[in-house]
Design a protein around this motif. Structure first.
Motif, PDB file in Angstrom:
ATOM      1  N   ASN A 172      42.414  46.449  37.837  1.00 28.07           N
ATOM      2  CA  ASN A 172      42.410  45.611  36.646  1.00 28.07           C
ATOM      3  C   ASN A 172      40.969  45.512  36.129  1.00 28.07           C
ATOM      4  OD1 ASN A 172      41.096  43.551  38.222  1.00 28.07           O
ATOM      5  ND2 ASN A 172      43.121  43.020  39.028  1.00 28.07           N
ATOM      6  N   LYS A 173      40.796  44.854  35.015  1.00 23.61           N
ATOM      7  CA  LYS A 173      39.471  44.768  34.401  1.00 23.61           C
ATOM      8  C   LYS A 173      38.483  44.057  35.325  1.00 23.61           C
ATOM      9  CE  LYS A 173      37.118  43.745  30.124  1.00 23.61           C
ATOM     10  NZ  LYS A 173      37.233  43.323  28.740  1.00 23.61           N
ATOM     11  N   SER A 174      38.959  43.047  36.030  1.00 25.80           N
ATOM     12  CA  SER A 174      38.102  42.314  36.963  1.00 25.80           C
ATOM     13  C   SER A 174      37.571  43.239  38.047  1.00 25.80           C
ATOM     14  CB  SER A 174      38.879  41.148  37.575  1.00 25.80           C
ATOM     15  OG  SER A 174      38.132  40.543  38.595  1.00 25.80           O
ATOM     16  N   PHE A 175      38.443  44.117  38.567  1.00 31.46           N
ATOM     17  CA  PHE A 175      38.002  45.062  39.593  1.00 31.46           C
ATOM     18  C   PHE A 175      36.993  46.051  39.019  1.00 31.46           C
ATOM     19  CE2 PHE A 175      38.169  49.206  41.566  1.00 31.46           C
ATOM     20  CZ  PHE A 175      37.761  48.876  42.848  1.00 31.46           C
ATOM     21  N   ASN A 177      34.909  45.616  36.620  1.00 24.38           N
ATOM     22  CA  ASN A 177      33.626  44.922  36.489  1.00 24.38           C
ATOM     23  C   ASN A 177      32.945  44.767  37.839  1.00 24.38           C
ATOM     24  OD1 ASN A 177      33.780  44.619  33.696  1.00 24.38           O
ATOM     25  ND2 ASN A 177      34.875  42.674  33.860  1.00 24.38           N
ATOM     26  N   LYS A 178      33.729  44.427  38.857  1.00 27.15           N
ATOM     27  CA  LYS A 178      33.175  44.291  40.211  1.00 27.15           C
ATOM     28  C   LYS A 178      32.603  45.622  40.680  1.00 27.15           C
ATOM     29  CE  LYS A 178      34.396  43.227  44.985  1.00 27.15           C
ATOM     30  NZ  LYS A 178      35.473  42.844  45.918  1.00 27.15           N
TER      31      LYS A 178
END
Length: 198
Positions: A172-175, A177-178
């Motif tokens: 997902n987008k959060s991953f 970014n991480k």
């Protein structure tokens, strides 16, 4: 993939070559000097991709010792939660054990570095640390340094199914970014450049 005027031509050529080699699986382009692109899922071809990533002509380098007399080959391939020689079978066994043989079979990350930046050992260690931080607690991963182009780059091949609980990886987008943040931190720790404003 965001590519701009500062993207090295050699890297663009490497990306095009790799995409031509694996059109059916959707290559993940990459992090490090190049800003992160779309994190595409592998629908087929995991075994073929592992073979490509671990190709000895791309991952082997000579190591010279200080006395100038000894010389040995170093293979820049590491398995995380699997043995490189048996990675294909181990990843398939994990899928079989949890009856997860459909859908996404894996993920492919390319972490690329600027031309003439970093040593083989330095870049490989960054790729391994990235994979360990992102996937090391639940997934089988192969990390392979390719040193056969003008720019060093690591291929990171991840099984889609966790060997711990059988859950599939959820990107997902959060991953994304991480992943970008971890890669940038590791590169900066080694004094390597990153894209500041992708």
């Amino acid at each position: 993939l965001p590519i701009n005027e500062s993207t090295p031509n050699s890297l663009i050529k490497s990306i095009i070559t790799a995409n031509d080699a694996f059109p059916e699986i959707g290559l993940i382009i990459a992090i490090g000097k190049i800003s992160i692109g779309t994190f595409k899922k592998l629908k087929t071809g995991l075994s073929k991709l592992i073979d490509y990533a671990m190709n000895p002509s791309k991952t082997t380098a000579d190591k010279n010792f200080n006395d100038g007399m000894k010389n040995e080959e170093v293979v820049f391939v590491r398995g995380i939660n699997c043995t490189p020689k048996f990675a294909k079978a181990q990843m398939q066994e994990t899928k079989d054990m949890f009856n997860k043989n459909s859908g996404n079979v894996g993920y492919h990350i390319i972490q690329s570095f600027d031309d003439n930046e970093g040593t083989n050992e330095q870049v490989f260690e960054i790729g391994c640390r990235l994979a360990e931080e992102l996937f090391g607690d639940k997934f089988e991963v192969i990390v392979a340094l390719h040193k056969n182009t003008d720019n060093l780059h690591c291929h990171i091949v991840v099984n889609s199914v966790s060997f711990v609980d059988g859950k599939k990886f959820n990107d997902n987008k959060s991953f994304l970014n991480k992943m970008r943040n971890v890669s940038d931190r590791l590169c900066r720790e080694q004094g390597l450049s990153v894209v500041e404003n992708p």
